[in-house]
Design a protein around this motif. Sequence first.
Motif, PDB file in Angstrom:
ATOM      1  N   GLY A 119       0.668  -1.277   0.103  1.00  0.00           N
ATOM      2  CA  GLY A 119       0.319  -0.062  -0.262  1.00  0.00           C
ATOM      3  C   GLY A 119       0.944   0.567   0.007  1.00  0.00           C
ATOM      4  N   ALA A 120       1.978   1.546   0.989  1.00  0.00           N
ATOM      5  CA  ALA A 120       2.877   2.481   0.626  1.00  0.00           C
ATOM      6  C   ALA A 120       3.973   3.027  -0.212  1.00  0.00           C
ATOM      7  CB  ALA A 120       4.011   1.802   2.176  1.00  0.00           C
ATOM      8  N   ILE A 121       3.941   1.648  -0.860  1.00  0.00           N
ATOM      9  CA  ILE A 121       4.489   1.651  -2.378  1.00  0.00           C
ATOM     10  C   ILE A 121       3.151   1.565  -3.208  1.00  0.00           C
ATOM     11  CG2 ILE A 121       5.306   0.155  -4.594  1.00  0.00           C
ATOM     12  CD1 ILE A 121       6.621  -1.253  -2.495  1.00  0.00           C
ATOM     13  N   ALA A 122       2.758   1.439  -3.624  1.00  0.00           N
ATOM     14  CA  ALA A 122       1.618   1.902  -4.380  1.00  0.00           C
ATOM     15  C   ALA A 122       0.900   3.242  -4.396  1.00  0.00           C
ATOM     16  CB  ALA A 122       0.144   1.541  -4.427  1.00  0.00           C
ATOM     17  N   PHE A 123       0.416   3.752  -2.702  1.00  0.00           N
ATOM     18  CA  PHE A 123       0.488   5.143  -3.014  1.00  0.00           C
ATOM     19  C   PHE A 123       1.679   6.078  -3.253  1.00  0.00           C
ATOM     20  CE2 PHE A 123      -3.815   5.900  -0.171  1.00  0.00           C
ATOM     21  CZ  PHE A 123      -4.100   4.232  -0.305  1.00  0.00           C
ATOM     22  N   ALA A 124       2.071   5.529  -3.182  1.00  0.00           N
ATOM     23  CA  ALA A 124       3.665   7.042  -2.746  1.00  0.00           C
ATOM     24  C   ALA A 124       4.080   7.173  -4.286  1.00  0.00           C
ATOM     25  CB  ALA A 124       4.964   6.359  -1.896  1.00  0.00           C
TER      26      ALA A 124
END
Length: 283
Positions: free
Chosen positions: A193-198
């Motif tokens: 989730g962190a990777i996708a959002f960022a």
Amino acid sequence: MSDSPQQPVPQKKSAGRDLSAAIGVGLGLGAVIIASLFVVKAVFVGVIAVAVVVGLWELTARLQERKAIKAPLVPLAVGGAAMVVAGYVRGPGGAWVAMALTALAVLVWRMTEPPEGYLKDVTAGLFAAFYVPFLATFVALMLTADDGPWRVLVFLLLTVVSDTGAYAVGWRFGKRKLAPRISPGKTREGLFGAIAFAMVAGALSMQFLIDGGTWWQGLLMGLAVAASATLGDLGESMIKRDLGIKDMGTLLPGHGGIMDRLDSLLPTAPVVWLLMVAFVGAG
């Protein structure tokens, strides 16, 4: 009519903090940061320096309370603030000189006390000097560019979005632990989730907020930020586990201390600075 046995009420997942207080404090800090960032650059440098000094105070206080390690705060605070200002005024060279002088000051200051514990105290002091003010200096270095406030804004935005993505996806879908011995609440799903959002935020930010930036550079920057922010969070979790504490301080309701907010920002600052210079130049 017989009473039927009561069924246990399902427990909702909890963030473990006062969410309303956390949101209120977060919005207040955001307003102060944005106002100082776009009004007068020097004021924002002062904000960085204050955060550094408070963070050093929290870190050294916890080290003394939990481990009886006396990292000298006075030379760290003075040298840390000077490091941030030197980075802004003199660039990377100034930051390195201030770091070296701060390290020397820590070594000399500790000589005024008995030699027992000297090595562990100065080692902790040198670690604190690098971990807090030196890494924070890269935010001041970003600010020196012509579009410095926008670079800093992108840095803050991507880090916050990465943390938010990790929390939101991990809270909703998280099942597989990422590093259970360090931070049991973190999950692999949260990392995705962190990777996708960022990456999405990075593509939009570089395309529309940074002169000369492109969306594919933002994708790479978002990926790097997600990695550094996660590692920074895990790094401070490791420190707090070793110290046997939940938070570094209590200054910010719903957040803990200043260091609990800087954990993902500090290691991300040099990453964003370096990629900005590589992608669009020093400015």
